[in-house]
Design a protein around this motif. Sequence first.
Motif, short mmCIF file in Angstrom:
data_model
loop_
_atom_site.label_atom_id
_atom_site.label_comp_id
_atom_site.label_asym_id
_atom_site.label_seq_id
_atom_site.Cartn_x
_atom_site.Cartn_y
_atom_site.Cartn_z
N ARG A 1 -12.30 -1.73 9.27
CA ARG A 1 -12.30 -0.15 9.50
C ARG A 1 -12.44 0.20 10.93
O ARG A 1 -11.88 1.23 11.19
CB ARG A 1 -13.50 0.38 8.87
CG ARG A 1 -13.50 1.82 8.48
CD ARG A 1 -14.83 2.35 7.59
NE ARG A 1 -14.79 3.59 7.18
CZ ARG A 1 -14.84 4.57 7.96
NH1 ARG A 1 -15.28 4.54 9.19
NH2 ARG A 1 -14.80 5.98 7.41
N GLY B 1 -2.51 -2.85 3.84
CA GLY B 1 -3.31 -2.64 2.50
C GLY B 1 -4.90 -2.63 2.77
O GLY B 1 -5.67 -1.96 2.41
N SER B 2 -5.17 -3.24 3.73
CA SER B 2 -6.79 -3.22 4.57
C SER B 2 -6.79 -1.66 4.95
O SER B 2 -7.93 -1.13 4.69
CB SER B 2 -6.76 -4.23 5.65
OG SER B 2 -8.11 -3.95 6.22
N ARG C 1 -5.44 0.82 3.73
CA ARG C 1 -5.38 1.68 2.83
C ARG C 1 -6.77 1.66 1.96
O ARG C 1 -7.20 2.62 1.37
CB ARG C 1 -4.17 1.33 1.96
CG ARG C 1 -2.70 2.17 2.39
CD ARG C 1 -2.95 3.54 2.47
NE ARG C 1 -1.47 3.82 2.53
CZ ARG C 1 -1.28 5.19 2.98
NH1 ARG C 1 -2.13 6.11 3.47
NH2 ARG C 1 0.20 5.38 3.51
N TYR C 2 -7.29 0.36 1.96
CA TYR C 2 -8.58 0.19 1.40
C TYR C 2 -9.66 1.15 2.06
O TYR C 2 -10.45 2.03 1.38
CB TYR C 2 -9.11 -1.26 1.70
CG TYR C 2 -10.39 -1.46 1.32
CD1 TYR C 2 -10.83 -1.48 -0.19
CD2 TYR C 2 -11.57 -1.72 2.05
CE1 TYR C 2 -12.10 -1.84 -0.68
CE2 TYR C 2 -12.95 -1.62 1.70
CZ TYR C 2 -12.90 -1.99 0.38
OH TYR C 2 -14.12 -2.19 -0.04
N HIS C 3 -9.69 1.26 3.44
CA HIS C 3 -10.57 2.11 4.13
C HIS C 3 -10.11 3.43 3.99
O HIS C 3 -11.18 4.34 3.92
CB HIS C 3 -10.93 1.54 5.55
CG HIS C 3 -11.34 0.20 5.61
ND1 HIS C 3 -12.55 -0.14 5.24
CD2 HIS C 3 -10.76 -0.91 6.06
CE1 HIS C 3 -12.83 -1.31 5.49
NE2 HIS C 3 -11.61 -2.02 6.07
N PHE C 4 -8.99 3.86 4.38
CA PHE C 4 -8.51 5.21 4.24
C PHE C 4 -7.33 5.25 3.19
O PHE C 4 -5.98 5.16 3.52
CB PHE C 4 -8.22 5.44 5.58
CG PHE C 4 -9.01 5.48 6.49
CD1 PHE C 4 -9.83 6.51 6.84
CD2 PHE C 4 -9.15 4.31 7.51
CE1 PHE C 4 -10.88 6.23 7.80
CE2 PHE C 4 -10.06 4.10 8.28
CZ PHE C 4 -11.11 5.09 8.47
N PRO C 5 -7.57 5.60 1.96
CA PRO C 5 -6.44 5.62 0.86
C PRO C 5 -5.56 6.63 1.28
O PRO C 5 -4.55 6.57 0.81
CB PRO C 5 -7.43 6.29 -0.31
CG PRO C 5 -8.73 5.90 -0.11
CD PRO C 5 -9.02 6.02 1.33
N THR C 6 -5.76 7.76 1.89
CA THR C 6 -4.77 8.65 2.13
C THR C 6 -4.58 8.95 3.92
O THR C 6 -5.35 8.58 4.64
CB THR C 6 -4.97 10.19 1.94
OG1 THR C 6 -6.06 10.67 2.20
CG2 THR C 6 -5.05 10.10 0.20
N GLN C 7 -3.23 9.26 4.38
CA GLN C 7 -3.09 9.41 5.58
C GLN C 7 -4.00 10.62 6.07
O GLN C 7 -4.66 10.44 7.28
CB GLN C 7 -1.91 9.78 5.69
CG GLN C 7 -1.30 9.63 7.43
CD GLN C 7 0.31 9.67 7.36
OE1 GLN C 7 1.00 10.17 6.56
NE2 GLN C 7 0.90 9.25 8.69
N GLU D 1 -7.12 11.33 5.06
CA GLU D 1 -8.46 10.88 5.41
C GLU D 1 -8.66 10.10 6.75
O GLU D 1 -9.59 10.37 7.35
CB GLU D 1 -8.78 9.96 4.51
CG GLU D 1 -9.17 10.67 2.78
CD GLU D 1 -9.64 9.65 1.76
OE1 GLU D 1 -10.79 9.05 2.08
OE2 GLU D 1 -8.70 9.61 0.78
#
Length: 200
Positions: A12, A45-46, A48-54, A56
């Motif tokens: 992250r 993928g990693s 997106r795991y921490h920040f599902p949307t751009q 965020e």
Amino acid sequence: MEERDRENLSSRDKVLLAAMELFGEEPGTRLSVRAVASRAGVSTGSLRYHFPTQRELQDEVLTRIYDLVVPDDRIHDTSAPARDRLVDCLRQVLAGSGVGAQARANLRKVVEEFIAPEPTDDGRAAYLAIEREGRRRVEYWLTVLTNEGALAEGDNTRRARFLLTVVNGLGLERALPAEDSILQSETDTLYAAVDCVLSS
């Protein structure tokens, strides 16, 4: 940051560091998930795991950048008058636009990213994230002044928008040729805007 220090970061934190570096290299740019993941050395993928949307990711990056570039310390220094503290905080925001050639380059980047092309959802989200974080910070400063009694209760969102409109105009002036001292003109304008808000 040295490479071995990067290795000790969580995935992250690697993502945030990479995004802040990219944003620092090209202020106002939209953060590409692929570019950030590549710079961070993590998979998309990693990321997106921490920040599902751009959005965020952009919000978190902007919050951290504002925390570094525009600290809130000055607004809490009650040994100085409220108007001076608020002007100093706004001046720090304005400092990010640069002066002369740097201001022109930053303005050109904003035009290329957000004005010239037809607005897209990503472009709109990127711009709104920048605008939202700037307004949030100014609203915070106004709330501090309200809580200490230097500013009457009122609509701090509206006041913040007004002050940011003034700062945006001053940022544009920094990119244009000037006849008089920009510093003196900016100072006069910032104090006039702050006096307007504090007397409201």
